[in-house]
Design a protein around this motif. Sequence first.
Motif, PDB file in Angstrom:
ATOM      1  N   GLU A  89     -14.366  20.682 -28.943  1.00 22.90           N
ATOM      2  CA  GLU A  89     -15.066  20.475 -30.208  1.00 22.90           C
ATOM      3  C   GLU A  89     -16.239  19.512 -30.093  1.00 22.90           C
ATOM      4  O   GLU A  89     -16.956  19.285 -31.058  1.00 22.90           O
ATOM      5  N   VAL A  90     -16.427  18.942 -28.904  1.00 26.08           N
ATOM      6  CA  VAL A  90     -17.529  18.004 -28.703  1.00 26.08           C
ATOM      7  C   VAL A  90     -18.862  18.726 -28.870  1.00 26.08           C
ATOM      8  O   VAL A  90     -19.052  19.842 -28.401  1.00 26.08           O
ATOM      9  N   GLY A  91     -19.797  18.080 -29.560  1.00 23.74           N
ATOM     10  CA  GLY A  91     -21.156  18.620 -29.657  1.00 23.74           C
ATOM     11  C   GLY A  91     -21.442  19.467 -30.869  1.00 23.74           C
ATOM     12  O   GLY A  91     -22.520  20.071 -30.956  1.00 23.74           O
ATOM     13  N   ALA A  92     -20.518  19.541 -31.843  1.00 19.01           N
ATOM     14  CA  ALA A  92     -20.830  20.284 -33.073  1.00 19.01           C
ATOM     15  C   ALA A  92     -22.046  19.646 -33.737  1.00 19.01           C
ATOM     16  O   ALA A  92     -22.040  18.443 -34.014  1.00 19.01           O
ATOM     17  N   PRO A  93     -23.111  20.422 -34.014  1.00 19.53           N
ATOM     18  CA  PRO A  93     -24.352  19.826 -34.491  1.00 19.53           C
ATOM     19  C   PRO A  93     -24.445  19.619 -35.993  1.00 19.53           C
ATOM     20  O   PRO A  93     -25.408  19.033 -36.480  1.00 19.53           O
TER      21      PRO A  93
ATOM     22  N   TYR B 256     -22.109  19.614 -40.064  1.00 21.46           N
ATOM     23  CA  TYR B 256     -20.913  19.787 -40.875  1.00 21.46           C
ATOM     24  C   TYR B 256     -21.176  20.763 -42.023  1.00 21.46           C
ATOM     25  O   TYR B 256     -20.596  20.643 -43.098  1.00 21.46           O
ATOM     26  N   ASP B 257     -22.020  21.728 -41.778  1.00 20.27           N
ATOM     27  CA  ASP B 257     -22.265  22.814 -42.724  1.00 20.27           C
ATOM     28  C   ASP B 257     -21.326  23.954 -42.359  1.00 20.27           C
ATOM     29  O   ASP B 257     -21.549  24.657 -41.371  1.00 20.27           O
ATOM     30  N   PRO B 258     -20.255  24.167 -43.125  1.00 23.02           N
ATOM     31  CA  PRO B 258     -19.291  25.202 -42.737  1.00 23.02           C
ATOM     32  C   PRO B 258     -19.798  26.622 -42.965  1.00 23.02           C
ATOM     33  O   PRO B 258     -19.267  27.555 -42.372  1.00 23.02           O
ATOM     34  N   ILE B 259     -20.810  26.784 -43.797  1.00 20.50           N
ATOM     35  CA  ILE B 259     -21.319  28.119 -44.101  1.00 20.50           C
ATOM     36  C   ILE B 259     -22.234  28.619 -42.991  1.00 20.50           C
ATOM     37  O   ILE B 259     -22.102  29.737 -42.496  1.00 20.50           O
ATOM     38  N   ARG B 260     -23.170  27.773 -42.570  1.00 28.15           N
ATOM     39  CA  ARG B 260     -24.150  28.192 -41.564  1.00 28.15           C
ATOM     40  C   ARG B 260     -23.820  27.727 -40.156  1.00 28.15           C
ATOM     41  O   ARG B 260     -24.427  28.182 -39.188  1.00 28.15           O
ATOM     42  N   GLY B 261     -22.881  26.801 -40.007  1.00 23.48           N
ATOM     43  CA  GLY B 261     -22.548  26.278 -38.694  1.00 23.48           C
ATOM     44  C   GLY B 261     -21.818  27.299 -37.841  1.00 23.48           C
ATOM     45  O   GLY B 261     -21.095  28.157 -38.346  1.00 23.48           O
ATOM     46  N   THR B 262     -21.996  27.219 -36.527  1.00 19.39           N
ATOM     47  CA  THR B 262     -21.303  28.116 -35.609  1.00 19.39           C
ATOM     48  C   THR B 262     -20.303  27.369 -34.727  1.00 19.39           C
ATOM     49  O   THR B 262     -19.638  27.967 -33.897  1.00 19.39           O
ATOM     50  N   LYS B 263     -20.222  26.062 -34.914  1.00 15.65           N
ATOM     51  CA  LYS B 263     -19.240  25.255 -34.190  1.00 15.65           C
ATOM     52  C   LYS B 263     -18.751  24.178 -35.146  1.00 15.65           C
ATOM     53  O   LYS B 263     -19.558  23.489 -35.767  1.00 15.65           O
ATOM     54  N   VAL B 264     -17.444  24.073 -35.284  1.00 18.10           N
ATOM     55  CA  VAL B 264     -16.879  23.091 -36.196  1.00 18.10           C
ATOM     56  C   VAL B 264     -15.852  22.244 -35.451  1.00 18.10           C
ATOM     57  O   VAL B 264     -15.458  22.565 -34.330  1.00 18.10           O
TER      58      VAL B 264
ATOM     59  N   GLU C 132     -19.060   9.297 -43.935  1.00 17.07           N
ATOM     60  CA  GLU C 132     -19.860   8.075 -44.003  1.00 17.07           C
ATOM     61  C   GLU C 132     -21.042   8.141 -43.052  1.00 17.07           C
ATOM     62  O   GLU C 132     -22.167   7.806 -43.414  1.00 17.07           O
ATOM     63  N   SER C 133     -20.806   8.587 -41.803  1.00 18.63           N
ATOM     64  CA  SER C 133     -21.895   8.700 -40.834  1.00 18.63           C
ATOM     65  C   SER C 133     -21.542   9.737 -39.784  1.00 18.63           C
ATOM     66  O   SER C 133     -20.371  10.040 -39.562  1.00 18.63           O
ATOM     67  N   PHE C 134     -22.577  10.258 -39.131  1.00 22.82           N
ATOM     68  CA  PHE C 134     -22.402  11.323 -38.147  1.00 22.82           C
ATOM     69  C   PHE C 134     -23.528  11.237 -37.134  1.00 22.82           C
ATOM     70  O   PHE C 134     -24.704  11.315 -37.490  1.00 22.82           O
ATOM     71  N   THR C 135     -23.177  11.064 -35.875  1.00 24.35           N
ATOM     72  CA  THR C 135     -24.148  11.081 -34.783  1.00 24.35           C
ATOM     73  C   THR C 135     -23.726  12.172 -33.815  1.00 24.35           C
ATOM     74  O   THR C 135     -22.654  12.094 -33.203  1.00 24.35           O
ATOM     75  N   VAL C 136     -24.562  13.204 -33.682  1.00 23.73           N
ATOM     76  CA  VAL C 136     -24.218  14.365 -32.865  1.00 23.73           C
ATOM     77  C   VAL C 136     -23.867  13.929 -31.448  1.00 23.73           C
ATOM     78  O   VAL C 136     -24.594  13.175 -30.808  1.00 23.73           O
ATOM     79  N   GLY C 137     -22.716  14.399 -30.978  1.00 31.34           N
ATOM     80  CA  GLY C 137     -22.303  14.114 -29.614  1.00 31.34           C
ATOM     81  C   GLY C 137     -21.717  12.740 -29.400  1.00 31.34           C
ATOM     82  O   GLY C 137     -21.310  12.415 -28.276  1.00 31.34           O
TER      83      GLY C 137
ATOM     84  N   PRO D 216     -23.002  19.860 -24.517  1.00 30.63           N
ATOM     85  CA  PRO D 216     -22.347  20.748 -25.486  1.00 30.63           C
ATOM     86  C   PRO D 216     -23.153  20.962 -26.760  1.00 30.63           C
ATOM     87  O   PRO D 216     -23.070  22.020 -27.379  1.00 30.63           O
ATOM     88  N   SER D 217     -23.944  19.962 -27.162  1.00 29.16           N
ATOM     89  CA  SER D 217     -24.694  20.082 -28.409  1.00 29.16           C
ATOM     90  C   SER D 217     -25.906  20.993 -28.287  1.00 29.16           C
ATOM     91  O   SER D 217     -26.456  21.427 -29.296  1.00 29.16           O
ATOM     92  N   SER D 218     -26.321  21.301 -27.066  1.00 27.11           N
ATOM     93  CA  SER D 218     -27.523  22.118 -26.881  1.00 27.11           C
ATOM     94  C   SER D 218     -27.265  23.435 -26.173  1.00 27.11           C
ATOM     95  O   SER D 218     -28.147  24.298 -26.135  1.00 27.11           O
ATOM     96  N   ILE D 219     -26.077  23.633 -25.619  1.00 24.66           N
ATOM     97  CA  ILE D 219     -25.846  24.797 -24.782  1.00 24.66           C
ATOM     98  C   ILE D 219     -25.963  26.118 -25.550  1.00 24.66           C
ATOM     99  O   ILE D 219     -26.479  27.109 -25.037  1.00 24.66           O
ATOM    100  N   ASN D 220     -25.514  26.134 -26.811  1.00 26.07           N
ATOM    101  CA  ASN D 220     -25.588  27.381 -27.576  1.00 26.07           C
ATOM    102  C   ASN D 220     -27.027  27.812 -27.799  1.00 26.07           C
ATOM    103  O   ASN D 220     -27.343  29.008 -27.781  1.00 26.07           O
TER     104      ASN D 220
END
Length: 524
Positions: free
Chosen positions: A37-41, A43-51, A188-193, A401-405
């Motif tokens: 699950e590392v690298g999910a870019p 928290y949009d469940p509708i448009r996101g492809t990794k959660v 509260e906060s989110f930093t990708v990766g 992981p955050s950029s591979i897709n």
Amino acid sequence: MKPFTTRLLAGALLSSSFLVAGFAAAQDVTMVMPSREVGAPTYDPIRGTKVNVASTLIYDRMVLQDADQSYHGQLATSWEVTEDGMEWVLNLRPGVTFHDGEPFNAETIAWWIPKFTGTENAFMTDAIETVTVVDDLTVKFTMRNPDPNMLSNMATNFMGVPSPKAYEAMGDDYGVTGAVGTGPFKLESFTVGQDTVLIRNDDYTSGSDLSVNKGPAHIARLTFREIADDSTAYLEMRTGGVDMLLSVPADFRETMEAEADITVVTMPGRELFYMPINTIVAPFDDIRVREAAALAVNQPEILDNLFGGIGAVADTFLTDALLEGNVKDELRISYDPERARALLDEAGWVAAADGTRSRDGTALTVKLWTQNGTEFRRITEVIQAQLAEVGFTAAITVLDPSSINAEYRKETEHQLAVRSYSYENADILDWFFSAERLGYPNVSMWTDETAEELRIKAMTGSRTWDERVANFTDYHEYVLTQFVFAPIYQPVQSYAYSTDTLMVPDVIRSTRVQSQTILDIEVK
């Protein structure tokens, strides 16, 4: 006396403040996300492809799935479906409020379902033709076609329900700069990766019957760290830097089980490692070369040497728990180096004395991608050696992981890759092999007329669950004949927690540790 009394009171207040601060700190918990699950870019469940697991805490879902794969209401308290499967009526939980104060009701669902149209997650709602608001807490779905998989879709992490007001206000930034649900925690906060920090929703009252606790979580502040390196995750756990690992590194499982202050729990696996093969890039546009690469993968060796025999080999694209994985034995993809070499000979790839191969002066050199993380790197290195045994020279590229897709979307840059998925439904075949999703998630870049006919029949032509299983089995079997991937390994799920800081339920009422379990975790 007065000065003394004042000083005594001040000291008492100071001591009290330390106690309050200490209690607050004690309610802070840090967990490490599963490596997959590392690298999910977003928290949009509708448009996101990794959660990831944090999304199950930000958002409630209509239904939740228990470990026995039964479904239980959350935002939907009950539902009815007509005998022909063409109409669903769902009754909604009363008194639910989004983190931004907006009400959750039938109008929310009428806004939410159409938002999936045109997204990569649209397959989960495509069968719904119209959404009708019956009253404030009742909604009706009129179907284009029956969908026996409706409850499974509703239980996925991609179908967490966001606040319409926040979603529209943030636009394309939704999920990155903010995310608003009805769940037991607020973002509260989110930093990708790096990490995600959640704070408790003190107004929460929507716990399902899969949780003992129906109200606010026992944890006040929850930090999810993303640590791709297994040894780092283990050391953080061992030295008290984190309270819980949601996936235990295979190399450290035995060591951690011996620790008096750490509990390790193993659950049935829901994950599968596989190697997609890019079918449009030479030499893998030749099915003989694809089959040779697939048969070069020595699954038993990987199971025994990398994972100590814990887990199972994979020989199809679906986990053993799924009925649609029960295919004809002759279609299972298993290690066969002699046939792999014969296929390469037949395709004109001539072996040199050192075992390497070439054709018309071109070496059989291929690109093998993987993502950063100890488990991925180690599996990839073993597969590199296994491919070499039949004549492939594979050059490994490790990507974040955050950029591979995004790199997969370039379509012709990759040839082979080591990937994994975690999903409890045969729809995963549609996700990874649909001709409508080339690049990513269809990393194999596979388009095939027969496959598309079988896929569409499986996705839209099933009136009952038995029909769906039969149709997906047919589709799965055809995928296997085309060697668009190589199966590798089915891990078990293991998690570990500090018994000095946490009390975790003995029974996990889910297919993995997520919202309904975390709601019941208590802090010592």
